[in-house]
Structure formats: C-alpha cells, structure tokens
Design an enzyme around this catalytic site. Structure first.
Site, PDB file in Angstrom:
ATOM      1  N   HIS A 123       0.866  -1.184   0.000  1.00  0.00           N
ATOM      2  CA  HIS A 123       0.000   0.000   0.000  1.00  0.00           C
ATOM      3  C   HIS A 123       0.893   1.221   0.000  1.00  0.00           C
ATOM      4  O   HIS A 123       1.028   1.900   1.019  1.00  0.00           O
ATOM      5  CB  HIS A 123      -0.916  -0.062   1.222  1.00  0.00           C
ATOM      6  CG  HIS A 123      -1.895  -1.193   1.131  1.00  0.00           C
ATOM      7  ND1 HIS A 123      -3.000  -1.126   0.325  1.00  0.00           N
ATOM      8  CD2 HIS A 123      -1.918  -2.421   1.703  1.00  0.00           C
ATOM      9  CE1 HIS A 123      -3.683  -2.273   0.411  1.00  0.00           C
ATOM     10  NE2 HIS A 123      -3.043  -3.064   1.245  1.00  0.00           N
ATOM     11  N   LYS A 124       1.537   1.505  -1.149  1.00  0.00           N
ATOM     12  CA  LYS A 124       2.558   2.554  -1.198  1.00  0.00           C
ATOM     13  C   LYS A 124       2.032   3.851  -0.617  1.00  0.00           C
ATOM     14  O   LYS A 124       2.676   4.475   0.209  1.00  0.00           O
ATOM     15  CB  LYS A 124       3.016   2.778  -2.662  1.00  0.00           C
ATOM     16  CG  LYS A 124       3.915   1.661  -3.179  1.00  0.00           C
ATOM     17  CD  LYS A 124       4.703   2.065  -4.425  1.00  0.00           C
ATOM     18  CE  LYS A 124       5.636   3.240  -4.187  1.00  0.00           C
ATOM     19  NZ  LYS A 124       6.522   3.037  -3.025  1.00  0.00           N
ATOM     20  N   SER A 155      -5.435   4.033 -12.841  1.00  0.00           N
ATOM     21  CA  SER A 155      -3.989   3.715 -12.756  1.00  0.00           C
ATOM     22  C   SER A 155      -3.093   4.866 -13.175  1.00  0.00           C
ATOM     23  O   SER A 155      -1.926   4.656 -13.461  1.00  0.00           O
ATOM     24  CB  SER A 155      -3.656   2.469 -13.609  1.00  0.00           C
ATOM     25  OG  SER A 155      -4.505   1.423 -13.210  1.00  0.00           O
ATOM     26  N   ALA A 171      -6.033   8.994  -7.573  1.00  0.00           N
ATOM     27  CA  ALA A 171      -6.700   8.870  -6.276  1.00  0.00           C
ATOM     28  C   ALA A 171      -5.826   9.382  -5.122  1.00  0.00           C
ATOM     29  O   ALA A 171      -6.320  10.176  -4.307  1.00  0.00           O
ATOM     30  CB  ALA A 171      -7.132   7.431  -6.049  1.00  0.00           C
ATOM     31  N   LEU A 209     -23.290   6.597   3.598  1.00  0.00           N
ATOM     32  CA  LEU A 209     -24.171   6.431   2.426  1.00  0.00           C
ATOM     33  C   LEU A 209     -23.406   5.788   1.279  1.00  0.00           C
ATOM     34  O   LEU A 209     -22.203   5.947   1.165  1.00  0.00           O
ATOM     35  CB  LEU A 209     -24.719   7.807   2.026  1.00  0.00           C
ATOM     36  CG  LEU A 209     -25.538   8.484   3.134  1.00  0.00           C
ATOM     37  CD1 LEU A 209     -25.868   9.901   2.739  1.00  0.00           C
ATOM     38  CD2 LEU A 209     -26.785   7.667   3.429  1.00  0.00           C
TER      39      LEU A 209
HETATM   40  C1  LIG Z   1     -26.394  -4.100  -6.365  1.00  0.00           C
HETATM   41  O1  LIG Z   1     -25.624  -3.103  -6.988  1.00  0.00           O
HETATM   42  C2  LIG Z   1     -24.338  -2.925  -6.524  1.00  0.00           C
HETATM   43  C3  LIG Z   1     -23.616  -1.890  -7.124  1.00  0.00           C
HETATM   44  C4  LIG Z   1     -22.308  -1.665  -6.695  1.00  0.00           C
HETATM   45  C5  LIG Z   1     -21.717  -2.433  -5.690  1.00  0.00           C
HETATM   46  C6  LIG Z   1     -22.478  -3.435  -5.085  1.00  0.00           C
HETATM   47  C7  LIG Z   1     -21.884  -4.279  -3.988  1.00  0.00           C
HETATM   48  C8  LIG Z   1     -21.500  -3.381  -2.833  1.00  0.00           C
HETATM   49  N1  LIG Z   1     -20.343  -2.890  -2.778  1.00  0.00           N
HETATM   50  N2  LIG Z   1     -22.459  -3.131  -1.869  1.00  0.00           N
HETATM   51  C9  LIG Z   1     -22.181  -2.355  -0.779  1.00  0.00           C
HETATM   52  O2  LIG Z   1     -21.130  -1.758  -0.615  1.00  0.00           O
HETATM   53  C10 LIG Z   1     -23.254  -2.273   0.247  1.00  0.00           C
HETATM   54  C11 LIG Z   1     -24.020  -3.378   0.553  1.00  0.00           C
HETATM   55  C12 LIG Z   1     -24.988  -3.262   1.563  1.00  0.00           C
HETATM   56  C13 LIG Z   1     -25.149  -2.049   2.240  1.00  0.00           C
HETATM   57  N3  LIG Z   1     -24.392  -0.959   1.917  1.00  0.00           N
HETATM   58  C14 LIG Z   1     -23.475  -1.059   0.939  1.00  0.00           C
HETATM   59  O3  LIG Z   1     -22.710   0.027   0.610  1.00  0.00           O
HETATM   60  C15 LIG Z   1     -23.277   1.292   0.932  1.00  0.00           C
HETATM   61  C16 LIG Z   1     -22.385   1.930   1.983  1.00  0.00           C
HETATM   62  C17 LIG Z   1     -21.034   2.304   1.387  1.00  0.00           C
HETATM   63  N4  LIG Z   1     -21.201   3.145   0.195  1.00  0.00           N
HETATM   64  C18 LIG Z   1     -21.971   2.462  -0.850  1.00  0.00           C
HETATM   65  C19 LIG Z   1     -23.364   2.110  -0.347  1.00  0.00           C
HETATM   66  C20 LIG Z   1     -23.788  -3.689  -5.485  1.00  0.00           C
END
Ligand SMILES: COc1cccc(CC(=N)NC(=O)c2cccnc2OC2CCNCC2)c1
Length: 389
Positions: free
Chosen positions: A3-4, A147, A151, A389
């Site tokens: 993790h540079k 890349s 970020a 969120l």
């Molecule tokens: C179903 O559509 C998706 C579209 C993009 C990513 C994911 C999987 C995912 N990464 N899900 C979550 O991070 C997640 C699953 C359940 C509850 N909260 C969540 O993330 C929230 C909180 C962090 N910011 C994104 C929304 C699902």
C-alpha cells in the site's frame, strides 16, 4: 500488494496490529493552520482542480453523470451504483457543510469532469470522546483515467482542505482492504421482487426451488402490522433524536446526532430517504424507529431491465416493538414502494433480524476506516453505530 500511498498516511498500519502499547486517539497532532499547505497539490498538467457547487443543478448533473458511468460496481461488474441527483444534493449538503470539500478534477481543454471526491462534516463519538470528523465519500476517477495515480493526490487534496477547517480526523468505507479496518461488515440482501432479481442475475433460484415457490417464500403482507406505525414528520424530530441518541450510546463508534442532524438525515425525502416510527396509541410516546435510503443500481448489459431499485437499511431502534416485527414492517413498506431488494450490513443489532427475515448473505464485505485516529482494538460489526451512504 504494497500500500505505497497508505503506508505514508497517519492511519493504523498493519505492522502495528496488536501493539496495545499504542494509545487510542489521534496518530498525529493537530497543527497550526499557518502550517497547513496553503496551495492545492499538483495535478498532472492536463488536469485542473474545480470546486463543485452542489447547489447548481448543472454541476450536480455533472457529478451525477460521472458517478453514474464510473462509480462502484459489484465484484462481477453486473451492477453500478446510480445515486440520484436529489440523493447527492442531500448527502453532500448537511448542516455546516463546506463547498470547498466538494472537489472535482476537470480536463483543462474539454473542461469535462473526470474525477470527484467529497467530504462532509460529522460528529462521531469514539468511546467516550466526540470527535469532529470529515466523512469522505464518492471518490470516483473516470474509467479511462484509472492507474494514473489520481486517487492519492485527490485524497491528499481533500485532506488538506479538511485541515484548513481545523479538522484532523476522517471516516470512510471501502470494499477493499486498506491499512487498517476498524471493522469489516458483511452485507445482506432481502429479496422483495425475487423474479426480477433472478432475471437480472442478482439472485439465483435456490436448489430444488421453483420460481412460484420462491415468489411465495418472499411474499409480504400489504401493510405494516404494528399499531401506530407511521411516517416520521418534522414534529417528531426531538423524540426521534432522544430515541436515537439513547440507542447509539451503546456502540463503540457511532454518529453523535443532534436535532439539526436528525432533521437533515432522517426526515423523509421522496426517493432519497424514508423513515417511520411507532407512536404508542395509548401514550403517544415514540417508542421505535426505522429508516432506509434509496440507492438504485444500473443493471449492466441486461436487455429487459435497466435499474435495480434497492433500499439500504439506515438507522433503526426498537424499544417496545420487537426488532423483528419493526424491521418486517420496514420490508413491507419498502415492497409497497416498489423496491426490488432491501440491503443491510451486519452492524448494530442487525444480525438479530437478518436470518429470521430471510436475508441472504451478499458476496462482499464493506470495511470501515478512521483517518488519524487509532483504536485500541478493532470493533465487531455489532459494536459499530455508523452507517455511511
Ligand atoms: C447491487 O448493486 C451494486 C452496485 C455496486 C456495488 C455493489 C456491492 C456493494 N459494494 N455493496 C455495498 O457496498 C453495500 C451493501 C450493503 C449495504 N451498503 C453497501 O454500501 C453502501 C455503503 C457504502 N457506500 C456504498 C453504499 C452492489
């Protein structure tokens, strides 16, 4: 993998895990504002910083479209978060927000928005200490610019601008493991529209299950069953604040909501956030509360559907109603509102309803992080009272 960037930052380092000689608290001290770098970090010469005025509909649309096309996808690249404009305006403009923390990167020639990162102020209690923090979210670099190491410089720039407001800690989440999670949550899904979820590949038909058996399995009543269950209104803000503060006080890390915060974050906003409470028909006390936010996902590459309507569990408190019955009423109203799926993390006391209410485990994890604040030891998800969120 190394993790540079993160090894240069004031965050818990993997090498320090288990070293209980290190005290809980800030890793680096606050510095005088005169010592904070006054000018923005350097970007590659073809790009320029821009501050996004989220009160402008046009700029809100630019941020919306950048995220709609380039933000987080699930592990199988079948879905991409599609936060609405109204949601982004709500999420980025809480009481006391700083426009300078809404940071964009534009291509100098085309002026196109190619990257974004945001911070909002929040009071977060860690143990007995309430700390003013920045909640960092919506870090997004256009797919074509990945890349290029944009970020790290965006993270340094939002950190610099947060320091200029004399704030020295931050909270953020990620689907990837970075130095070092304060807790790692499992996400869970409760089918509301199983036929669509199976058609789009979000869920699979269970073994020895037919579609009609599956539809029957997830069927819900047409209306909530708890007497006194109703939408939250402005007049309920003091009571909901009391209920939430009492409930969140038990968790190791939690949001320190006041009435102003509750009014912004928990009053219902159509297609953004829904909140319900139970007002006792006898005493008219507010005894329980549940809420969920609206975060649709674009369905990538499906001929019949474009959008997955998903509700995400937010803050829930049960003091008189059974938590199971309260959350089942949340499922009932979310189904009535047309959501396809109800998502939840195993934070707070959520684990107590997940299996019982027919949630299935998701295929990923969400890691929580603090910036420049060391915890004596990592938390269990059930010790976390913070939903980002
Ligand atoms: C179903 O559509 C998706 C579209 C993009 C990513 C994911 C999987 C995912 N990464 N899900 C979550 O991070 C997640 C699953 C359940 C509850 N909260 C969540 O993330 C929230 C909180 C962090 N910011 C994104 C929304 C699902």
């Amino acid at each position: 993998k190394t993790h540079k960037f993160w090894e240069t930052q004031p965050v818990g380092q993997f090498k320090d895990i288990g070293d209980t000689s290190l005290p809980e608290g800030p890793i680096e001290p606050a510095t005088p504002l005169s010592e904070v770098k006054q000018e923005p970090y350097n970007l590659p010469s073809v790009y320029e910083w821009t501050t996004c005025d989220m009160t402008s509909d046009d700029i809100c649309s630019e941020v919306y479209n950048l995220l709609k096309n380039n933000y987080v996808e699930d592990d199988e690249n079948m879905f991409r978060f599609n936060y609405s404009k109204e949601f982004l305006s709500w999420a980025l403009r809480p009481p006391g927000y700083y426009q300078s923390w809404h940071i964009g990167v534009r291509a100098k020639t085309s002026k196109k928005l190619v990257a974004f990162i945001s911070g909002i102020p929040a009071r977060i209690r860690v143990g007995e200490v309430v700390v003013k923090m920045a909640e960092i979210n919506f870090l997004c670099v256009h797919k074509k610019l990945r890349s290029k190491r944009l970020a790290p410089v965006m993270i340094k720039e939002v950190t610099r601008r947060v320091h200029l407001e004399n704030i020295w800690q931050a909270a953020y989440t990620a689907g990837v493991v970075l130095p070092t999670p304060i807790t790692t949550c499992q996400y869970w899904h409760r089918s509301l529209n199983p036929k669509k979820l199976i058609d789009v590949g979000f869920s699979r038909l269970g073994a020895r299950m037919t579609m009609s058996r599956t539809i029957k399995l997830y069927k819900l009543p047409e209306a909530p069953v708890t007497p006194g269950f109703r939408k939250m209104e402005l007049l309920d803000v003091p009571a909901v604040t009391r209920l939430l503060r009492n409930y969140l006080g038990q968790f190791g890390v939690a949001t320190d909501f006041d009435e102003n915060d509750v009014e912004h974050w928990l009053l219902p906003r159509e297609d953004v956030v829904d909140s319900y409470l139970v007002e006792s028909p006898e005493t008219h006390d507010v005894t329980d509360f549940c809420s969920f936010y609206t975060l649709p996902s674009t369905i990538l590459g499906n001929p019949n559907y474009t959008t997955l309507k998903a509700a995400y569990s937010y803050y829930n408190v049960a003091t008189q109603t059974s938590f199971l019955q309260l959350m089942n009423d949340a499922l009932i109203v979310s189904k009535q509102k047309g959501f396809d799926v109800f998502n939840a993390l195993d934070v707070m006391h959520n684990e107590s309803f997940l299996k019982e209410l027919k949630f299935g485990p998701g295929d990923g994890q969400l890691h929580y992080y603090l910036y420049n604040y060391r915890l004596r030891s990592a938390l269990k998800p059930s010790e976390l009272g913070l939903v980002l969120l």
